[in-house]
Design a protein around this motif. Structure first.
Motif, PDB file in Angstrom:
ATOM      1  N   UNK A   1       0.829  -1.206   0.000  1.00 27.50           N
ATOM      2  CA  UNK A   1       0.000   0.000   0.000  1.00 27.50           C
ATOM      3  C   UNK A   1       0.858   1.248   0.000  1.00 27.50           C
ATOM      4  N   UNK A   2       0.337   2.311  -0.576  1.00 30.11           N
ATOM      5  CA  UNK A   2       1.071   3.575  -0.578  1.00 30.11           C
ATOM      6  C   UNK A   2       0.090   4.737  -0.571  1.00 30.11           C
ATOM      7  N   UNK A   3       0.590   5.871  -0.131  1.00 29.86           N
ATOM      8  CA  UNK A   3      -0.211   7.095  -0.170  1.00 29.86           C
ATOM      9  C   UNK A   3       0.694   8.273  -0.496  1.00 29.86           C
ATOM     10  N   UNK A   4       0.125   9.255  -1.117  1.00 30.76           N
ATOM     11  CA  UNK A   4       0.844  10.483  -1.471  1.00 30.76           C
ATOM     12  C   UNK A   4      -0.181  11.607  -1.399  1.00 30.76           C
ATOM     13  N   UNK A   5      -0.176  12.330  -0.302  1.00 29.44           N
ATOM     14  CA  UNK A   5      -1.278  13.260  -0.052  1.00 29.44           C
ATOM     15  C   UNK A   5      -0.768  14.568   0.539  1.00 29.44           C
ATOM     16  N   UNK A   6      -1.443  15.632   0.186  1.00 22.61           N
ATOM     17  CA  UNK A   6      -1.180  16.942   0.784  1.00 22.61           C
ATOM     18  C   UNK A   6      -2.462  17.445   1.434  1.00 22.61           C
ATOM     19  N   UNK A   7      -2.370  17.824   2.704  1.00 25.16           N
ATOM     20  CA  UNK A   7      -3.523  18.381   3.398  1.00 25.16           C
ATOM     21  C   UNK A   7      -3.636  19.862   3.029  1.00 25.16           C
ATOM     22  N   UNK A   8      -4.716  20.210   2.350  1.00 23.95           N
ATOM     23  CA  UNK A   8      -4.840  21.588   1.862  1.00 23.95           C
ATOM     24  C   UNK A   8      -5.044  22.582   3.011  1.00 23.95           C
ATOM     25  N   UNK A   9      -5.486  22.106   4.172  1.00 24.13           N
ATOM     26  CA  UNK A   9      -5.710  23.013   5.311  1.00 24.13           C
ATOM     27  C   UNK A   9      -4.404  23.451   5.965  1.00 24.13           C
ATOM     28  N   UNK A  10      -3.475  22.493   6.134  1.00 26.07           N
ATOM     29  CA  UNK A  10      -2.251  22.855   6.854  1.00 26.07           C
ATOM     30  C   UNK A  10      -0.998  22.758   5.986  1.00 26.07           C
ATOM     31  N   UNK A  11      -1.148  22.334   4.732  1.00 22.61           N
ATOM     32  CA  UNK A  11      -0.032  22.325   3.791  1.00 22.61           C
ATOM     33  C   UNK A  11       0.974  21.204   4.005  1.00 22.61           C
ATOM     34  N   UNK A  12       0.630  20.207   4.811  1.00 18.41           N
ATOM     35  CA  UNK A  12       1.566  19.111   5.077  1.00 18.41           C
ATOM     36  C   UNK A  12       1.482  18.076   3.944  1.00 18.41           C
ATOM     37  N   UNK A  13       2.654  17.730   3.410  1.00 15.39           N
ATOM     38  CA  UNK A  13       2.734  16.707   2.370  1.00 15.39           C
ATOM     39  C   UNK A  13       3.273  15.426   3.007  1.00 15.39           C
TER      40      UNK A  13
ATOM     41  N   UNK B   1       3.907   7.665   2.060  1.00 14.55           N
ATOM     42  CA  UNK B   1       4.248   6.429   2.772  1.00 14.55           C
ATOM     43  C   UNK B   1       4.036   5.260   1.834  1.00 14.55           C
ATOM     44  N   UNK B   2       4.825   4.224   2.008  1.00 10.43           N
ATOM     45  CA  UNK B   2       4.667   3.013   1.202  1.00 10.43           C
ATOM     46  C   UNK B   2       5.290   1.848   1.949  1.00 10.43           C
ATOM     47  N   UNK B   3       4.648   0.684   1.848  1.00 16.48           N
ATOM     48  CA  UNK B   3       5.200  -0.500   2.525  1.00 16.48           C
ATOM     49  C   UNK B   3       4.379  -1.731   2.175  1.00 16.48           C
ATOM     50  N   UNK B   4       4.999  -2.898   2.236  1.00 15.22           N
ATOM     51  CA  UNK B   4       4.219  -4.137   2.181  1.00 15.22           C
ATOM     52  C   UNK B   4       3.526  -4.368   3.524  1.00 15.22           C
ATOM     53  N   UNK B   5       2.463  -5.117   3.503  1.00 14.05           N
ATOM     54  CA  UNK B   5       1.799  -5.499   4.754  1.00 14.05           C
ATOM     55  C   UNK B   5       1.400  -6.977   4.676  1.00 14.05           C
ATOM     56  N   UNK B   6       1.160  -7.544   5.829  1.00 14.38           N
ATOM     57  CA  UNK B   6       0.946  -8.995   5.922  1.00 14.38           C
ATOM     58  C   UNK B   6      -0.210  -9.268   6.877  1.00 14.38           C
ATOM     59  N   UNK B   7      -1.020 -10.259   6.501  1.00 17.42           N
ATOM     60  CA  UNK B   7      -2.101 -10.678   7.397  1.00 17.42           C
ATOM     61  C   UNK B   7      -2.124 -12.206   7.449  1.00 17.42           C
ATOM     62  N   UNK B   8      -2.409 -12.734   8.594  1.00 12.67           N
ATOM     63  CA  UNK B   8      -2.674 -14.171   8.740  1.00 12.67           C
ATOM     64  C   UNK B   8      -3.977 -14.309   9.517  1.00 12.67           C
TER      65      UNK B   8
ATOM     66  N   UNK C   1       0.160  -6.879  10.238  1.00  9.77           N
ATOM     67  CA  UNK C   1       1.252  -5.976  10.626  1.00  9.77           C
ATOM     68  C   UNK C   1       1.942  -5.408   9.395  1.00  9.77           C
ATOM     69  N   UNK C   2       2.630  -4.313   9.598  1.00 11.86           N
ATOM     70  CA  UNK C   2       3.424  -3.702   8.539  1.00 11.86           C
ATOM     71  C   UNK C   2       4.577  -2.924   9.160  1.00 11.86           C
ATOM     72  N   UNK C   3       5.615  -2.772   8.379  1.00 14.11           N
ATOM     73  CA  UNK C   3       6.738  -1.910   8.770  1.00 14.11           C
ATOM     74  C   UNK C   3       6.827  -0.841   7.689  1.00 14.11           C
ATOM     75  N   UNK C   4       6.332   0.337   8.011  1.00 10.35           N
ATOM     76  CA  UNK C   4       6.131   1.366   6.986  1.00 10.35           C
ATOM     77  C   UNK C   4       7.249   2.416   7.031  1.00 10.35           C
ATOM     78  N   UNK C   5       7.572   2.940   5.876  1.00 13.63           N
ATOM     79  CA  UNK C   5       8.545   4.028   5.767  1.00 13.63           C
ATOM     80  C   UNK C   5       7.795   5.253   5.247  1.00 13.63           C
ATOM     81  N   UNK C   6       7.944   6.379   5.930  1.00 13.79           N
ATOM     82  CA  UNK C   6       7.179   7.555   5.521  1.00 13.79           C
ATOM     83  C   UNK C   6       8.021   8.825   5.515  1.00 13.79           C
ATOM     84  N   UNK C   7       7.526   9.793   4.764  1.00  9.14           N
ATOM     85  CA  UNK C   7       8.197  11.091   4.629  1.00  9.14           C
ATOM     86  C   UNK C   7       7.181  12.206   4.917  1.00  9.14           C
ATOM     87  N   UNK C   8       7.658  13.250   5.557  1.00  2.80           N
ATOM     88  CA  UNK C   8       6.795  14.384   5.886  1.00  2.80           C
ATOM     89  C   UNK C   8       7.494  15.671   5.446  1.00  2.80           C
TER      90      UNK C   8
END
Lengths: 214, 168
Positions: free
Chosen positions: A65-77, A80-87, A114-121
Motif C-alpha cells: 500500500x502507498x499514499x501520497x497526499x497533501x492536506x490543503x488546510x495545513x499544507x503538510x505533504x 508512505x509506502x510499505x508491504x503489509x501482511x495478514x494471517x 502488521x506492517x513496517x512502513x517508511x514515511x516522509x513528511x
C-alpha cells in the motif's frame, strides 16, 4: 486422535476428518485499486488459503500500500509506502456436515496484521507565536511498525469452473503503532488512516485449486 | 425455510459487526488538541516549617509573568490574582528562556529555563507541534525558596513540569 464428524449422506456412518484438506484458493484483491478513485491511497493484495473440510480456511494475505497526499488546510505533504501482511482464518458458518460443498458460501473472517512502513513528511515551518522564530520540519525515511486485528463477514461465490469471486467488509482495530522521536505514523498500509479503529473492504477474484472435491 | 434461516444468520453477522464497532470505540481521528501550543506548567508550593509537609500555595497579590525577548520583557500573564499555577510558553528556537515573575508590580524573581526543542509531526489532520524537554533550571531568590523539575517533558499533556517553593 483426529476430530471427526458423522458422514450422513446415503445413510452411511463413515467418519471423516473435519479438517480434511480439500484444496487451495488463490486470489487477488482489486478493491484497493479503487481507493485511488476516491482518495490518495492505493493498495494491491494477493492471498492464498487452504480449504479444510469446506468450513475452515486458514489464510495468508500479502499486500503493498502507498499514499501520497497533501492536506490543503495545513499544507503538510505526506508520503508512505510499505508491504503489509495478514494471517488468519475464514469460517464458513453455514457449512453442513456431510452435505455437498456449497458453490457459494458466507464466512466470518478474522485476521492479525502488521506492517513496517517508511514515511516522509514535508511540513511548513513551525512559527513561534511568542518569539516569532521559524523552525523547519522535514522528515525523510522514518520507519514505524503497526499491528492490528480485523474481523468481518464476506461471501465467496462460484462464477465459472474454478473461477470464483468474493467480497468482505472488515472492522479493523489498531493494537499498536510505534512512535518515532518526532512523529507518528499517519497512514498505515493495509489499514488506512491511523485511527483507533476503522472499516475496510476487499473485492477478490479467486481461482480454486481443488485437491479433493468430496 | 432454509433461505429464511440463512438470512437470519446474515443479519446476525452484520449486527455483530456493528456491535463490535459501537463498543470498540471507533474514532474518526478528530482527537486533535484544540490548542497546538505546549506550555511549561509551573505550580507554586509552600512547605510547613513545623511538619515539613508541602502543599499547593497561592500568591494572594497580583502576579505577572514576562519573557525576555531580544533584551526586552514581554508580558505573557498580566496581573493574575490568587495564582497557584502558571502556564508559560517555551521558545521554539532558543535553548534557554528567561522568565521574569513580577509580584505586585514591585518585586521580581527570574527563572532561567533550559530546554531542548523537538518539532513534532502529530498527524496529517492534526498537523505539527513543538515539544520540549527540560534540561536545567536556575532562579533568583526574592520570593522563590527553591525550584525543582518534576516532569521534563513538555507536550500537550497537562502535567506539572516545575514545582516552585515560595518563601513563607
Amino acid at each position: 486422535m483426529a476430530a471427526t464428524a458423522q458422514e450422513s449422506s446415503k445413510g452411511d456412518t463413515k467418519k471423516e476428518n473435519i479438517f480434511a484438506f480439500k484444496g487451495f484458493n488463490v486470489s487477488a484483491d482489486i478493491f484497493g485499486c479503487a481507493y485511488r478513485l476516491i482518495g490518495n491511497s492505493i493498495s494491491g493484495e494477493a492471498s492464498i488459503d487452504a480449504n479444510l473440510g469446506h468450513w475452515l480456511f486458514p489464510v495468508v494475505e500479502v499486500g503493498y500500500g502507498s499514499t501520497n497526499v497533501t492536506n490543503s488546510d495545513n499544507g503538510i505533504h505526506y508520503t508512505a509506502a510499505a508491504p503489509y501482511y495478514r494471517v488468519g482464518v475464514n469460517y464458513n458458518f453455514l457449512h453442513k456436515w456431510g452435505a455437498k460443498p456449497a458453490d457459494s458460501y458466507p464466512y466470518l473472517a478474522a485476521r492479525f496484521a502488521w506492517t513496517n512502513v517508511k514515511y516522509n513528511v514535508d511540513a511548513p515551518p513551525l512559527i513561534d507565536p511568542i518569539w516569532g522564530s521559524e523552525v523547519p520540519l522535514t522528515l525523510d525515511g522514518v520507519r514505524g511498525t503497526a499491528l492490528w486485528a480485523e474481523v468481518g463477514v464476506g461471501v465467496n461465490v462460484k462464477i465459472w469452473k474454478n473461477f470464483r469471486m468474493g467480497w468482505s467488509v472488515r472492522y479493523k482495530l489498531r493494537i499498536k503503532d510505534s512512535k518515532a522521536n518526532n512523529s507518528n505514523i499517519s497512514y498505515i498500509p493495509g489499514y488506512g488512516n491511523n485511527t483507533g479503529s476503522t472499516f475496510g473492504g476487499t473485492y477478490n477474484l479467486i481461482y480454486e485449486i481443488p485437491i479433493n472435491r468430496k | 425455510m432454509k433461505s429464511i434461516k440463512q438470512l437470519s444468520l446474515w443479519l446476525k453477522a452484520i449486527a455483530l459487526l456493528f456491535a463490535i464497532c459501537t463498543f470498540g470505540s471507533c474514532d474518526d481521528g478528530s482527537d486533535c488538541s484544540m490548542n497546538n501550543t505546549s506550555y511549561n506548567r509551573v505550580r507554586l508550593y509552600s512547605v510547613n516549617p513545623i511538619t515539613g509537609k508541602e502543599s499547593v500555595a497561592t500568591y494572594n497579590g497580583q502576579l505577572s509573568v514576562a519573557l525576555m525577548i531580544e533584551g526586552r520583557d514581554s508580558i505573557v500573564i498580566n496581573r493574575l490574582t490568587s495564582a497557584s499555577e502558571l502556564t508559560i510558553p517555551v521558545s521554539y528556537a532558543q535553548q534557554r528562556d528567561t522568565v521574569v515573575l513580577i509580584y505586585d508590580n514591585m518585586y521580581t524573581d527570574t527563572l532561567y529555563v533550559e530546554h531542548t526543542n523537538t518539532p513534532y509531526f502529530i498527524s496529517l489532520s492534526c498537523g505539527t507541534g513543538m515539544f520540549h524537554n527540560l534540561t536545567g533550571l536556575q532562579h533568583t531568590q526574592s520570593f522563590i525558596d527553591s525550584a525543582v523539575i518534576v516532569n521534563h517533558t513538555i507536550n500537550y499533556d497537562p502535567n506539572e513540569n516545575i514545582k516552585l517553593y515560595i518563601a513563607q
